[in-house]
Design an enzyme around this catalytic site. Structure first.
Site, PDB file in Angstrom:
ATOM      1  N   SER A 118      -0.296   6.786   3.532  1.00 22.57           N
ATOM      2  CA  SER A 118      -0.422   6.015   2.555  1.00 22.57           C
ATOM      3  C   SER A 118       1.087   5.361   2.136  1.00 22.57           C
ATOM      4  CB  SER A 118      -0.925   6.576   1.349  1.00 22.57           C
ATOM      5  OG  SER A 118      -0.128   7.449   0.947  1.00 22.57           O
ATOM      6  N   CYS A 119       0.995   4.183   1.510  1.00 27.90           N
ATOM      7  CA  CYS A 119       2.085   3.780   1.003  1.00 27.90           C
ATOM      8  C   CYS A 119       1.940   3.070  -0.170  1.00 27.90           C
ATOM      9  CB  CYS A 119       2.738   2.688   1.752  1.00 27.90           C
ATOM     10  SG  CYS A 119       1.717   1.166   2.536  1.00 27.90           S
ATOM     11  N   LEU A 120       2.575   1.787  -0.714  1.00 27.65           N
ATOM     12  CA  LEU A 120       2.434   1.160  -1.927  1.00 27.65           C
ATOM     13  C   LEU A 120       1.043   0.366  -1.868  1.00 27.65           C
ATOM     14  CD1 LEU A 120       3.169   0.249  -4.667  1.00 27.65           C
ATOM     15  CD2 LEU A 120       4.292  -1.596  -3.757  1.00 27.65           C
ATOM     16  N   GLY A 122      -0.595  -0.623   1.639  1.00 25.19           N
ATOM     17  CA  GLY A 122      -1.124  -0.787   2.926  1.00 25.19           C
ATOM     18  C   GLY A 122      -0.532  -1.197   3.962  1.00 25.19           C
ATOM     19  N   PHE A 147      -0.739   3.513  -3.111  1.00 22.11           N
ATOM     20  CA  PHE A 147      -0.400   3.953  -4.553  1.00 22.11           C
ATOM     21  C   PHE A 147      -0.958   3.014  -5.411  1.00 22.11           C
ATOM     22  CE2 PHE A 147       2.565   4.343  -7.917  1.00 22.11           C
ATOM     23  CZ  PHE A 147       2.654   6.015  -8.231  1.00 22.11           C
TER      24      PHE A 147
END
Length: 159
Positions: A118-120, A122, A147
């Protein structure tokens, strides 16, 4: 929310604007319904939804957040995730198991272990997925909403 409310949302928006804007990665194929029950697979599988990630987190899945350390420190993280910034990921996934465990306080995943990135929003997690597949990891997936989506459902864990 006590103590400042959702100020991190404003900061995340400023961060996106300052960096030229991140766009949500498009998920290929039909909706993500049932992805968790089908198992983790990188080959064209759509990104996980919030509900699917929550379900997977009750199993033995390694959740790697590829945002930068300062993002985690400032905005928080999804509970039970570990942070390996995208720029370190390829090297990290090729470490000796003892070195990985010492660096990240987590058992090194085998190439057949389930891993979620995961990241902010995608974009970076999609890149991480590609890196992992190129290194031979076979049960990897991404939380495309990242996130930003998680905090719509529940508050982040502060580091």
């Amino acid at each position: 929310m006590a103590g400042g409310g959702w100020g991190w949302r404003r900061a995340a928006g400023a961060l996106r604007a300052a960096s030229g804007g991140w766009r949500r990665a498009a998920a290929p194929g039909p909706g993500a319904a049932g992805a968790a029950s089908r198992g983790l697979c990188a080959g064209g599988a759509p990104g996980l939804s919030y509900r699917e990630l929550k379900e997977l987190k009750t199993t033995k899945v390694l959740h790697i957040d590829v945002r930068e350390r300062w993002e985690i420190a400032r905005f928080g993280k999804i509970p039970a995730s570990i942070n390996i910034p995208l720029g370190e990921l390829v090297e990290a996934l090729q470490m000796e198991p003892a070195e990985f465990e010492e660096q990240y306080r987590q058992k090194m995943p085998a190439k057949s272990d389930p891993v979620v990135f995961s990241c902010l929003a995608g974009t970076r997690s999609k890149q991480a997925l590609g890196f992992a597949v190129s290194l031979g990891f076979s049960r990897v997936q991404q939380y495309a909403g990242g996130f930003e989506d998680w905090v719509k459902h529940e508050p982040p864990e502060k580091k």
